[in-house]
Design a protein around this motif. Structure first.
Motif, PDB file in Angstrom:
ATOM      1  N   LEU A  37      -6.112  31.114  -3.753  1.00 30.89           N
ATOM      2  CA  LEU A  37      -5.945  31.997  -2.591  1.00 30.89           C
ATOM      3  C   LEU A  37      -5.956  31.185  -1.293  1.00 30.89           C
ATOM      4  CD1 LEU A  37      -8.169  35.075  -3.470  1.00 30.89           C
ATOM      5  CD2 LEU A  37      -5.704  35.057  -3.135  1.00 30.89           C
ATOM      6  N   GLY A  38      -6.818  30.165  -1.247  1.00 32.12           N
ATOM      7  CA  GLY A  38      -6.878  29.282  -0.080  1.00 32.12           C
ATOM      8  C   GLY A  38      -5.570  28.555   0.127  1.00 32.12           C
ATOM      9  N   PHE A  39      -4.971  28.086  -0.994  1.00 31.57           N
ATOM     10  CA  PHE A  39      -3.675  27.418  -0.893  1.00 31.57           C
ATOM     11  C   PHE A  39      -2.623  28.381  -0.352  1.00 31.57           C
ATOM     12  CE2 PHE A  39       0.450  27.075  -3.054  1.00 31.57           C
ATOM     13  CZ  PHE A  39       0.941  25.964  -2.382  1.00 31.57           C
ATOM     14  N   LEU A  40      -2.646  29.617  -0.877  1.00 33.97           N
ATOM     15  CA  LEU A  40      -1.667  30.615  -0.439  1.00 33.97           C
ATOM     16  C   LEU A  40      -1.793  30.864   1.068  1.00 33.97           C
ATOM     17  CD1 LEU A  40       0.469  32.390  -1.860  1.00 33.97           C
ATOM     18  CD2 LEU A  40      -1.211  34.211  -1.891  1.00 33.97           C
ATOM     19  N   ALA A  41      -3.031  31.042   1.525  1.00 31.21           N
ATOM     20  CA  ALA A  41      -3.263  31.306   2.955  1.00 31.21           C
ATOM     21  C   ALA A  41      -2.851  30.097   3.794  1.00 31.21           C
ATOM     22  CB  ALA A  41      -4.731  31.638   3.186  1.00 31.21           C
ATOM     23  N   ASP A  42      -3.204  28.902   3.333  1.00 27.96           N
ATOM     24  CA  ASP A  42      -2.855  27.697   4.102  1.00 27.96           C
ATOM     25  C   ASP A  42      -1.347  27.491   4.161  1.00 27.96           C
ATOM     26  OD1 ASP A  42      -5.523  27.219   4.486  1.00 27.96           O
ATOM     27  OD2 ASP A  42      -5.683  25.658   2.952  1.00 27.96           O
ATOM     28  N   ALA A  43      -0.680  27.680   3.007  1.00 26.59           N
ATOM     29  CA  ALA A  43       0.766  27.430   2.945  1.00 26.59           C
ATOM     30  C   ALA A  43       1.551  28.403   3.808  1.00 26.59           C
ATOM     31  CB  ALA A  43       1.244  27.516   1.501  1.00 26.59           C
ATOM     32  N   LEU A  44       0.961  29.574   4.085  1.00 23.85           N
ATOM     33  CA  LEU A  44       1.657  30.556   4.919  1.00 23.85           C
ATOM     34  C   LEU A  44       1.801  30.094   6.367  1.00 23.85           C
ATOM     35  CD1 LEU A  44       0.151  33.883   3.555  1.00 23.85           C
ATOM     36  CD2 LEU A  44       2.561  33.253   3.557  1.00 23.85           C
ATOM     37  N   SER A  45       1.077  29.063   6.761  1.00 19.55           N
ATOM     38  CA  SER A  45       1.204  28.606   8.153  1.00 19.55           C
ATOM     39  C   SER A  45       2.424  27.711   8.347  1.00 19.55           C
ATOM     40  CB  SER A  45      -0.069  27.897   8.613  1.00 19.55           C
ATOM     41  OG  SER A  45      -0.310  26.758   7.826  1.00 19.55           O
ATOM     42  N   GLY A  46       3.239  27.549   7.306  1.00 20.26           N
ATOM     43  CA  GLY A  46       4.522  26.846   7.439  1.00 20.26           C
ATOM     44  C   GLY A  46       4.368  25.380   7.766  1.00 20.26           C
ATOM     45  N   ALA A  47       4.991  24.950   8.846  1.00 21.27           N
ATOM     46  CA  ALA A  47       5.005  23.524   9.199  1.00 21.27           C
ATOM     47  C   ALA A  47       3.593  22.977   9.386  1.00 21.27           C
ATOM     48  CB  ALA A  47       5.806  23.319  10.471  1.00 21.27           C
ATOM     49  N   PHE A  48       2.675  23.816   9.837  1.00 26.98           N
ATOM     50  CA  PHE A  48       1.314  23.334  10.097  1.00 26.98           C
ATOM     51  C   PHE A  48       0.577  22.961   8.806  1.00 26.98           C
ATOM     52  CE2 PHE A  48       2.185  25.639  14.025  1.00 26.98           C
ATOM     53  CZ  PHE A  48       1.841  24.658  14.938  1.00 26.98           C
ATOM     54  N   TYR A  49       1.077  23.460   7.656  1.00 30.20           N
ATOM     55  CA  TYR A  49       0.445  23.107   6.386  1.00 30.20           C
ATOM     56  C   TYR A  49       0.649  21.628   6.074  1.00 30.20           C
ATOM     57  CZ  TYR A  49      -0.609  23.000   1.410  1.00 30.20           C
ATOM     58  OH  TYR A  49      -1.127  22.676   0.194  1.00 30.20           O
ATOM     59  N   PHE A  50       1.740  21.071   6.574  1.00 27.97           N
ATOM     60  CA  PHE A  50       2.097  19.697   6.208  1.00 27.97           C
ATOM     61  C   PHE A  50       1.586  18.664   7.217  1.00 27.97           C
ATOM     62  CE2 PHE A  50       5.214  22.653   4.496  1.00 27.97           C
ATOM     63  CZ  PHE A  50       5.103  22.362   3.146  1.00 27.97           C
ATOM     64  N   LEU A  51       0.701  19.080   8.115  1.00 22.06           N
ATOM     65  CA  LEU A  51       0.230  18.179   9.158  1.00 22.06           C
ATOM     66  C   LEU A  51      -1.115  17.488   8.908  1.00 22.06           C
ATOM     67  CD1 LEU A  51       1.220  20.155  12.384  1.00 22.06           C
ATOM     68  CD2 LEU A  51       2.418  18.255  11.327  1.00 22.06           C
TER      69      LEU A  51
END
Lengths: 140, 63
Positions: A80-94
């Motif tokens: 669930l944490g991954f899902l929530a984090d990945a929803l932030s789009g470009a900010f997930y990869f920073l």
């Protein structure tokens, strides 16, 4: 008259396809970069404030050394944490750029940072749904 | 970029969180500028009042 009805339905279907395509493109753009979906729909203010809100939450979350979940989580909360984090789009990869020292959830502040990062994703999800609704004509 | 990290007090973290989320709620939930400002301020105030209120309610259990 009897032949008009199917033609009208077909033309309505044809005209609905571009709107659906634009809505999907707007939603994907809104996910990839917070606010970009609204920018494409010429909602300048909404785009700017959404970017600032999601970006602010994500940057402060990284600054507080919050944990970013990945796809290899073994427990449901991690997924669930991954899902929530990945929803932030470009900010997930920073995190590699912004969180060079890595996460530190041994302190309360680091744990708060994890919540900030999850909240950034959830707020961006609201932005994605809003962009989709605007592009599909369900909202002005 | 942030080195050893951003050092915020618990209250500053709460205010930052409330501010960001209130701005997002306001810009998504209201159409006019006046409506957005009013909504953002009300949402921010509720976040802070409820947050501090819950903290005081939990205070006796922390001892």
């Amino acid at each position: 008259m009897a032949t008009d009805a199917p033609l009208t339905e077909k033309s309505a279907e044809r005209s609905a396809h571009p709107i659906a395509a634009i809505a999907v493109v707007a939603a994907i753009a809104a996910w990839a970069v917070p606010g970009l979906g609204h920018l494409l729909l010429r909602r300048w203010g909404r785009a700017a404030f959404l970017f600032l809100a999601v970006g602010g939450l994500a940057l402060v979350g990284y600054g507080m050394r919050g944990e970013v979940f990945n796809t290899r989580s073994t427990d449901p909360f991690g997924e669930l944490g991954f899902l929530a984090d990945a929803l932030s789009g470009a900010f997930y990869f920073l995190p590699r750029l912004l969180e060079a020292a890595g996460p530190d959830v041994s302190r309360a502040v680091g744990d708060y940072g994890t919540r900030f990062l999850a909240a950034a994703g959830v707020v961006n999800l609201l932005g994605v749904l809003d962009a989709y609704r605007i592009a599909s004509g369900r909202k002005s | 970029m942030f080195g050893t990290g951003v050092h915020l007090s618990h209250f500053a973290a709460m205010v930052t969180f409330a501010l960001c989320v209130s701005v997002a709620f306001a810009c998504l939930g209201r159409q006019t500028l006046a409506g957005r400002i009013k909504y953002a301020l009300l949402s921010l105030a509720l976040f802070l009042v409820i947050g501090v209120g819950l903290a005081w309610l939990m205070y006796p259990f922390s001892k």
